[in-house]
Design an enzyme around this catalytic site. Structure first.
Site, PDB file in Angstrom:
ATOM      1  N   TYR A 281       0.803  -1.216   0.000  1.00  0.00           N
ATOM      2  CA  TYR A 281       0.000   0.000   0.000  1.00  0.00           C
ATOM      3  C   TYR A 281       0.839   1.271   0.000  1.00  0.00           C
ATOM      4  O   TYR A 281       0.396   2.321  -0.429  1.00  0.00           O
ATOM      5  CB  TYR A 281      -0.878   0.049   1.258  1.00  0.00           C
ATOM      6  CG  TYR A 281      -1.862  -1.069   1.412  1.00  0.00           C
ATOM      7  CD1 TYR A 281      -2.862  -1.268   0.475  1.00  0.00           C
ATOM      8  CD2 TYR A 281      -1.815  -1.911   2.524  1.00  0.00           C
ATOM      9  CE1 TYR A 281      -3.784  -2.296   0.632  1.00  0.00           C
ATOM     10  CE2 TYR A 281      -2.739  -2.926   2.694  1.00  0.00           C
ATOM     11  CZ  TYR A 281      -3.723  -3.118   1.747  1.00  0.00           C
ATOM     12  OH  TYR A 281      -4.635  -4.117   1.905  1.00  0.00           O
ATOM     13  N   THR A 318      -2.941  -6.155  -6.984  1.00  0.00           N
ATOM     14  CA  THR A 318      -2.865  -5.191  -5.883  1.00  0.00           C
ATOM     15  C   THR A 318      -3.103  -5.878  -4.550  1.00  0.00           C
ATOM     16  O   THR A 318      -3.700  -6.954  -4.481  1.00  0.00           O
ATOM     17  CB  THR A 318      -3.925  -4.086  -6.017  1.00  0.00           C
ATOM     18  OG1 THR A 318      -5.214  -4.622  -5.668  1.00  0.00           O
ATOM     19  CG2 THR A 318      -3.976  -3.487  -7.405  1.00  0.00           C
ATOM     20  N   ASP A 319      -2.663  -5.240  -3.491  1.00  0.00           N
ATOM     21  CA  ASP A 319      -3.105  -5.639  -2.162  1.00  0.00           C
ATOM     22  C   ASP A 319      -4.599  -5.316  -2.054  1.00  0.00           C
ATOM     23  O   ASP A 319      -5.175  -4.656  -2.913  1.00  0.00           O
ATOM     24  CB  ASP A 319      -2.285  -4.925  -1.086  1.00  0.00           C
ATOM     25  CG  ASP A 319      -2.163  -5.749   0.182  1.00  0.00           C
ATOM     26  OD1 ASP A 319      -3.108  -6.501   0.498  1.00  0.00           O
ATOM     27  OD2 ASP A 319      -1.137  -5.636   0.862  1.00  0.00           O
ATOM     28  N   TRP A 320      -5.225  -5.740  -0.975  1.00  0.00           N
ATOM     29  CA  TRP A 320      -6.682  -5.729  -0.885  1.00  0.00           C
ATOM     30  C   TRP A 320      -7.209  -4.327  -0.543  1.00  0.00           C
ATOM     31  O   TRP A 320      -6.734  -3.679   0.382  1.00  0.00           O
ATOM     32  CB  TRP A 320      -7.129  -6.740   0.145  1.00  0.00           C
ATOM     33  CG  TRP A 320      -7.482  -8.096  -0.402  1.00  0.00           C
ATOM     34  CD1 TRP A 320      -8.582  -8.836  -0.069  1.00  0.00           C
ATOM     35  CD2 TRP A 320      -6.766  -8.896  -1.360  1.00  0.00           C
ATOM     36  NE1 TRP A 320      -8.585 -10.033  -0.764  1.00  0.00           N
ATOM     37  CE2 TRP A 320      -7.487 -10.091  -1.566  1.00  0.00           C
ATOM     38  CE3 TRP A 320      -5.595  -8.702  -2.098  1.00  0.00           C
ATOM     39  CZ2 TRP A 320      -7.088 -11.089  -2.459  1.00  0.00           C
ATOM     40  CZ3 TRP A 320      -5.180  -9.702  -2.990  1.00  0.00           C
ATOM     41  CH2 TRP A 320      -5.925 -10.866  -3.159  1.00  0.00           C
ATOM     42  N   LEU A 322      -7.819  -1.222  -2.527  1.00  0.00           N
ATOM     43  CA  LEU A 322      -7.160   0.027  -2.909  1.00  0.00           C
ATOM     44  C   LEU A 322      -8.099   1.072  -3.495  1.00  0.00           C
ATOM     45  O   LEU A 322      -7.726   2.234  -3.604  1.00  0.00           O
ATOM     46  CB  LEU A 322      -6.053  -0.242  -3.940  1.00  0.00           C
ATOM     47  CG  LEU A 322      -4.640  -0.338  -3.367  1.00  0.00           C
ATOM     48  CD1 LEU A 322      -4.457  -1.625  -2.595  1.00  0.00           C
ATOM     49  CD2 LEU A 322      -3.602  -0.239  -4.473  1.00  0.00           C
TER      50      LEU A 322
END
Length: 605
Positions: A281, A318-320, A322
């Protein structure tokens, strides 16, 4: 059958298409299927959605029980409405029930227009410690945290762990791991250190290589679990140890000008063939030619560095969370759109795609992608680039030819006696002896009166007489955990309060109680290290001191009483004071002044 070839007629047209032919090269199968997909189907593939698993293994929409389940949508609805083909699991039932659910959801997906199989993913399910993202799944074999695997320092042991976990994942239908976490733990206050391999780039690279090989094999295939290595380009150097999951900390800082050092474990992951990469992030602060926006929004990071410099052609996800704000229970949880908060939903999605990312974690916005393409803001050819990568991985994993599991074998494989024993052995091997005053250890069994704290008294009773008053004991054995303290920024946010923040030293009455015990009776101290503890007084007064990384009481006692020898070495240094911690540079390894125990410390008998 068509001729001598068995195939699945996934698009129900009565003939074997190229994408259905297991004898065709993967790239031909990918291109054939790509031509048949609608824009809506492509858009659905670009999202990794949470999914609810009913406790009875059914797939129908039923009332949810528990917070995580209530936050996870019902898979059949996501398949029907949004063409989602990637899901991640949180709470799961027993292995045989999970396997039954998995087969049912794949059978449901098989009936869709093109029958594109689902990919099911999970965060780690085999960690014995208390890592914030270690999923609770006690039926799976339990092992030390990744930090403990690094303490054991044995590449073959790490590969063995991953191979066993791979078999358990496969048995229940989990085909992608949202791990390993190869961030370097250079800022000791960061809450996510337990999931790393420590602060040393060379050690972390060795562990990452063995870990990925154990899950994926030498080459991705039907018996592989694909790894999503994270968090590119390294999530360790967080300012003051605060984490960018939350809007009170968005910046990753490099006061030691050490950005490139954090890339080294990822270079090992690329060489080993990791199937996917997850950026973090955070916002890279003060880096020349790199905008100060979150990594997944950052074209300089994804396209220029990852794609062009490293020639990485795997999936980037992506990370969760965004893009969209969410509400978890009573807490408003803003999207981690750090540096681009002013952009609206469509602009955020476009920015991430333009950066070079293939997939959105924890989001469900295929309609936005369809709209962007129809309005000419994103080209369909660009979407196709991502779909090719996503389809290629599904084909490599053999999901198109046979996505199903043997439900009867799931309970036999997951948490088998042999697997549990292997995990227990790893727990023993990761235990790190830091002090053994006057050769206090190993203790002689059956000869001592033992006082225990935070240790199972029934297990301790196998080695001596357990007493309830330390004054009447010959020895005390106590287990502690690295402290954590509330921070003002986390007030009112129960998710943030689940993270371990702040100072690393024991204070006030808590410290005094420990010291009083140590002065009352010779004391063996074990401290669970999910972050580097600051324990100079406790160490000085202990007769023996262990660092542990997710080892059971049974494993500790077996080592304390000499059934096994301690073998671990610290994968992170333990600072001597909080002043030293605060004076460290967030991006530099082993730079604490006069550490209490240096990186690599470890004794044996």
């Amino acid at each position: 059958m068509q001729g001598d070839v068995a195939y699945r007629d996934l698009n129900k047209n009565g003939k074997m298409d190229i994408y259905e032919d297991p004898k065709q090269p993967v790239e031909k199968r990918v291109q054939d299927l790509l031509k048949q997909m609608t824009l809506e189907e492509k858009a659905g593939m670009m999202f990794y959605s949470p999914i609810r698993v009913n406790a009875d293994g059914t797939i129908e929409d039923k009332p949810a029980s528990g917070l995580l389940a209530s936050l996870s949508p019902v898979g059949v609805n996501e398949i029907d409405k949004h063409h989602i083909t990637h899901f991640n699991l949180f709470v799961v039932p027993a292995p045989d029930t999970l396997a039954m659910w998995y087969n049912r959801i794949q059978q449901y997906q098989e009936k869709t227009r093109l029958g594109i199989p689902l990919t099911i993913a999970s965060d780690p399910r085999n960690q014995g410690g208390a890592g914030i993202f270690a999923m609770s799944a006690k039926t799976f074999s339990m092992w030390p945290d990744p930090l403990g695997l690094a303490a054991a320092g044995d590449d073959k042991l790490t590969e063995k762990f991953a191979n066993i976990s791979r078999q358990e994942y496969l048995a229940t239908g989990i085909r992608q791991g949202l791990h390993p976490q190869v961030d370097l733990a250079t800022e000791p206050r960061w809450p996510r250190i337990a999931g790393t391999f420590g602060e040393d780039a060379a050690l972390s690279s060795r562990m990452a290589t063995a870990y990925i090989k154990g899950y994926q094999g030498e080459k991705l295939g039907p018996n592989s679990v694909a790894m999503m290595t994270k968090h590119f380009p390294g999530g360790g150097p967080q300012k003051d140890g605060l984490d960018p999951h939350f809007n009170f900390q968005k910046g990753e800082v490099y006061p030691g000008n050490n950005f490139k050092y954090h890339l080294i474990p990822f270079e090992a992951a690329f060489k080993t063939g990791t199937a996917a990469i997850m950026p973090y992030y955070g916002v890279p602060m003060g880096q020349k030619d790199i905008p100060e926006v979150g990594f997944s929004y950052n074209k300089a990071i994804i396209t220029e560095l990852l794609r062009k410099k490293y020639h990485y052609e795997g999936v980037v996800c992506t990370d969760w969370g965004l893009v969209t704000d969410s509400k978890i229970g009573p807490v408003n949880f803003p999207a981690r759109a750090w540096g681009v908060e002013n952009l609206n939903t469509e602009e955020r999605v476009q920015r991430i795609i333009d950066a070079g990312v293939d997939q959105f974690g924890g989001e469900n916005l295929p309609d936005v992608i369809v709209k962007l393409v129809k309005e000419g803001k994103v080209g369909e050819k660009r979407i196709d680039e991502s779909i090719v990568r996503l389809l290629r991985l599904k084909f490599q994993l053999g999901l198109f030819d046979n996505p199903f599991v043997d439900e009867k074998k799931a309970a036999e494989i997951v948490g088998s006696a042999d697997f549990m024993a292997a995990g227990q052995d790893a727990m023993r091997r990761s235990l790190t002896l830091l002090k053994n005053d006057a050769h206090t250890l190993p203790l002689a069994p059956n000869k001592l009166k033992i006082y225990v704290k935070n240790v199972d008294a029934r297990l301790a009773a196998q080695y001596g007489t357990v007493v309830t008053d330390p004054k009447g004991a010959d020895i005390a054995i106590i287990r502690l955990q690295t402290p954590n303290y509330p921070i003002p920024e986390a007030k009112g946010n129960f998710i943030a309060q689940m993270f371990h923040w702040g100072d690393l030293d024991f204070k006030g009455k808590q410290l005094q109680d420990i010291l009083d015990l140590e002065k009352t009776v010779p004391t063996v101290v074990d401290i669970y290290i999910d972050r580097p503890a600051v324990i100079p007084e406790i160490s000085a007064n202990a007769k023996a001191l262990f660092a542990s990384f997710g080892s059971s009481d049974a494993a500790l006692l077996e080592v304390v009483f000499g059934k096994y020898k301690p073998q671990g070495h610290l994968p992170i240094e333990l600072p001597s004071s909080m002043e030293a911690v605060r004076n460290q540079k967030e991006d530099m390894p082993y730079d604490s002044k006069d550490p209490l125990y240096k990186f690599g410390a470890g004794l044996s008998y």
